[in-house]
Design an enzyme around this catalytic site. Sequence first.
Site, PDB file in Angstrom:
ATOM      1  N   GLY A  57       0.839  -1.185   0.000  1.00 52.81           N
ATOM      2  CA  GLY A  57       0.000   0.000   0.000  1.00 52.81           C
ATOM      3  C   GLY A  57       0.872   1.231   0.000  1.00 52.81           C
ATOM      4  N   HIS A  58       0.273   2.382   0.248  1.00 62.44           N
ATOM      5  CA  HIS A  58       1.005   3.647   0.227  1.00 62.44           C
ATOM      6  C   HIS A  58       1.286   4.181   1.621  1.00 62.44           C
ATOM      7  CE1 HIS A  58      -0.409   4.679  -4.154  1.00 62.44           C
ATOM      8  NE2 HIS A  58       0.234   3.530  -4.062  1.00 62.44           N
TER       9      HIS A  58
END
Length: 399
Positions: A241-242
């Site tokens: 994810g970020h």
Amino acid sequence: MATRKLQITAVAAILLLSFSSTSDARVYDVTNYGAKADGRSSINQALMSAWKLACASTSPSKIVIPKGTFLLKEVKIQGPCKAPVEIQVEGTVKAPANPLSFKTDGWLTFNYIDNFTLSGGGVFDGQGKIAWGQNDCHKNKNCKRIPMNMRFNFITNALVHDITTLDSKNFHVNVIGCKNLTFLRFTVTAPENSPNTDGIHIGRSDGIYITDSTIRTGDDCISLGDGSRQVHVTGVKCGPGHGISVGSLGKYQGEEPVSGLWVKNCTLINTQNGVRVKTWPASYPGSVSDLHFEDINMVNVGNPIVIDQVYCPWNQCQANIPSLVKISNVSFKNIRGSSSTATAVKLACSSKVPCQDVVVGDINLTYKGPEAPAASCQCSNVAPSFLGKQSPQVCASAA
């Protein structure tokens, strides 16, 4: 420690409310109202029939979606209700795969419910693969809005536990206007390359708890929009994810302040960013305060610690004009592990409204890539105070 005890107390109180309110509840099984576990027949009518009865009940009630695979089309679960209601999902509930079959940007929407529980160990499968190829809202202002798996609008005193959201077409969960809402043992799963599939996005809500949960997705694991207040994230495993992000902020006029975020005892693995605060340049005025990131393990994380007040993806902004979002009272403590980029710490604050009261304590981040012999730090328009050891040396050459 006091904050941690407060969080545990709040979660325990909600759990007690949930169990005490539904232990003697009247049960409405959707299969008794026509739902079929064949994965093809819509259960909307059955679910809404059960909800109408449960919501009107003057005593606690429970709706059960049993084991099996069920098809659910776009639906709104609407309150207020007369007594606590629990929806217990034991099976897998699938959304239509084609995003064109949706009229709005929500698949399962909960509105105006108090004392609500969503539980059961079940899965909400958004079947997002077709939609991901059509999702260009991050760079196309005129895009068609693609549905999110779950929307919680103006929900109070609620608990979502032991639930999985899978392959949402857009955000997995969107929380707006909620108060005292807990996600416990909550699981988000989507591929790393699924666009805009934020795990949990929070906006204009007060008292949100995300505890002992796992989020694997293609965008921010957890993101805070304007008006987020008193958000507690504890024991969360994020990645891919970020990362865990505040913002981006300042793009729109009238954004509400963000105040009160505690991220503790979390692990981030192979994420593009770690813990991050981002605001647009050339922004409208705003404020972010009282943010605390502590006891966090980074495993091969790009940019583990970031304040970015020149956030400008796809060059769709005026990067030379300073942000007007004021950032203050921020702490990064006991953050350790490995960075996949040379810049392990980046504190890039606004030249117009520099960051204030930033504390950096006990940072130990390593980098073994080809770009530099060791992890490094970049700082501008900030003068942090320090506790303990710093590796890399934070803001040694701050501007």
